[in-house]
Motif scaffolding. Sequence first.
Motif, short mmCIF file in Angstrom:
data_model
loop_
_atom_site.label_atom_id
_atom_site.label_comp_id
_atom_site.label_asym_id
_atom_site.label_seq_id
_atom_site.Cartn_x
_atom_site.Cartn_y
_atom_site.Cartn_z
N ALA A 174 -4.30 3.09 15.82
CA ALA A 174 -4.94 4.31 15.35
C ALA A 174 -4.06 5.53 15.62
N ASN A 175 -3.29 5.49 16.70
CA ASN A 175 -2.39 6.60 17.03
C ASN A 175 -0.98 6.37 16.52
N ASN A 176 -0.57 5.10 16.46
CA ASN A 176 0.78 4.78 16.01
C ASN A 176 0.74 3.49 15.21
N PRO A 177 0.74 3.57 13.88
CA PRO A 177 0.62 2.37 13.03
C PRO A 177 1.78 1.39 13.16
N LYS A 178 2.87 1.81 13.82
CA LYS A 178 4.01 0.92 14.02
C LYS A 178 4.09 0.39 15.45
N ALA A 179 3.06 0.63 16.24
CA ALA A 179 3.09 0.31 17.67
C ALA A 179 3.36 -1.16 17.95
N LEU A 180 2.89 -2.06 17.10
CA LEU A 180 3.03 -3.49 17.36
C LEU A 180 4.09 -4.17 16.50
N ASN A 181 4.79 -3.40 15.68
CA ASN A 181 5.75 -3.99 14.75
C ASN A 181 6.78 -4.87 15.46
N ILE A 182 7.03 -6.03 14.90
CA ILE A 182 8.03 -6.98 15.40
C ILE A 182 9.22 -6.91 14.46
N SER A 183 10.38 -6.57 14.97
CA SER A 183 11.56 -6.38 14.13
C SER A 183 12.28 -7.71 13.88
N PRO A 184 13.09 -7.78 12.81
CA PRO A 184 13.90 -8.99 12.58
C PRO A 184 14.81 -9.31 13.76
N SER A 185 15.35 -8.29 14.43
CA SER A 185 16.23 -8.54 15.57
C SER A 185 15.46 -9.14 16.74
N GLU A 186 14.19 -8.76 16.89
CA GLU A 186 13.36 -9.35 17.95
C GLU A 186 13.11 -10.83 17.67
N ILE A 187 12.82 -11.15 16.42
CA ILE A 187 12.64 -12.55 16.05
C ILE A 187 13.93 -13.33 16.28
N GLU A 188 15.06 -12.71 15.97
CA GLU A 188 16.35 -13.37 16.20
C GLU A 188 16.55 -13.67 17.68
N ASN A 189 16.28 -12.70 18.54
CA ASN A 189 16.46 -12.90 19.98
C ASN A 189 15.51 -13.96 20.53
N PRO A 223 0.84 -1.21 0.00
CA PRO A 223 0.00 0.00 0.00
C PRO A 223 0.87 1.26 0.00
N LYS A 224 0.31 2.37 -0.44
CA LYS A 224 1.08 3.61 -0.48
C LYS A 224 1.47 4.08 0.91
N SER A 225 0.62 3.81 1.88
CA SER A 225 0.90 4.19 3.26
C SER A 225 0.14 3.26 4.21
N ILE A 226 0.60 3.24 5.45
CA ILE A 226 -0.06 2.43 6.47
C ILE A 226 -0.56 3.35 7.58
N SER A 227 -1.87 3.39 7.73
CA SER A 227 -2.49 4.15 8.81
C SER A 227 -3.79 3.44 9.19
N PHE A 228 -4.30 3.75 10.37
CA PHE A 228 -5.52 3.10 10.85
C PHE A 228 -6.44 4.13 11.50
N HIS A 229 -7.73 3.91 11.40
CA HIS A 229 -8.70 4.76 12.06
C HIS A 229 -9.94 3.92 12.40
N PHE A 230 -10.79 4.45 13.25
CA PHE A 230 -11.99 3.73 13.66
C PHE A 230 -13.19 4.17 12.82
N GLU A 231 -14.04 3.19 12.52
CA GLU A 231 -15.28 3.49 11.81
C GLU A 231 -16.42 2.67 12.41
N ASN A 232 -17.62 3.16 12.25
CA ASN A 232 -18.80 2.41 12.65
C ASN A 232 -18.90 1.16 11.78
N THR A 233 -19.06 0.04 12.40
CA THR A 233 -19.03 -1.24 11.66
C THR A 233 -20.11 -1.32 10.59
N LYS A 234 -21.34 -1.04 10.96
CA LYS A 234 -22.44 -1.17 10.01
C LYS A 234 -22.27 -0.21 8.83
N GLN A 235 -21.83 1.02 9.12
CA GLN A 235 -21.65 2.00 8.06
C GLN A 235 -20.56 1.56 7.09
#
Length: 280
Positions: free
Chosen positions: A244-259, A36-48
């Motif tokens: 929604a506030n930080n799209p990289k908040a959960l990112n797992i790095s290659p170094s983390e997988i290595e450890n 994708p051109k960019s990675i961002s997240f926001h909340f929306e009403n599910t039904k809408q």
Amino acid sequence: MQKFILILALITIFYSCKQQNSDTFVFKKKIERKQPKSISFHFENTKQWLNQNPSSMELKIVRAVNRTDKNHLTKMDSILIPGDLSGDIVFYLPFPLEVPYLLPVNKIIFFSYPTQTFAAYENGELIYAGPTNMGRKNDPTPTGLFFTNWKAERTTSTFNDEWDLRWNFNIANKVGVGWHQYELPGYPASHSCLRLQEKDAKYLYTWADQWILKDDQNILFKGTPVIIFGKYDFDAPKPWLQLANNPKALNISPSEIENITKPYLETILLEQRKKEKSAQ
């Protein structure tokens, strides 16, 4: 000239074979992915949002982002939506596309407790990823290194004989832990197993290897390595809501997988060599 070409071809074959038999590894041809051109997240009403008639691929991405399935998505008041839904699903999940440390490992699966996601790698390249719902607070999923054992396309839960489990693959035989298809409410809710959407459970069921038994009491070699890691804070909001506030908040790095992998690498490669030796 023809003699020169023949000699050059033989040299090329020689060094190619030599490299394959050495401890030098290279990435396989990279999987072509649509980013994708960019990675961002926001909340929306599910039904809408559902009333906008999203495509099947957009629905798959949104279910994965919310760690849920088709039925439970519609029950949520609001959901997390990527700003750009044009990419492949792996770009919306936290695992890295490549982990150089895993180059010598033919196959391995990771389950992340804090992010409620899984990822499968072949020689360091991410080939498949998706959401999971793991063990609830009172029945946590055990963490550490496991290996796939036996599998069954359909079986019955040991907790309730009315629970029908599809694409079940056991990873801890004595305690009855494995992955299988079952409902994903969008949070850790299982009795210690690894719940998956059916398409994901079926993929891993086919892709991973069973153990091979020498006899009723002994294992000739184990199956595909599986590492379950991290802790889930059951008293805090769902971790992926941070995106929604930080799209990289959960990112797992290659170094983390290595450890995470390093304490188990010797055991993983030992089992891999046993399998390779038996195939010769």
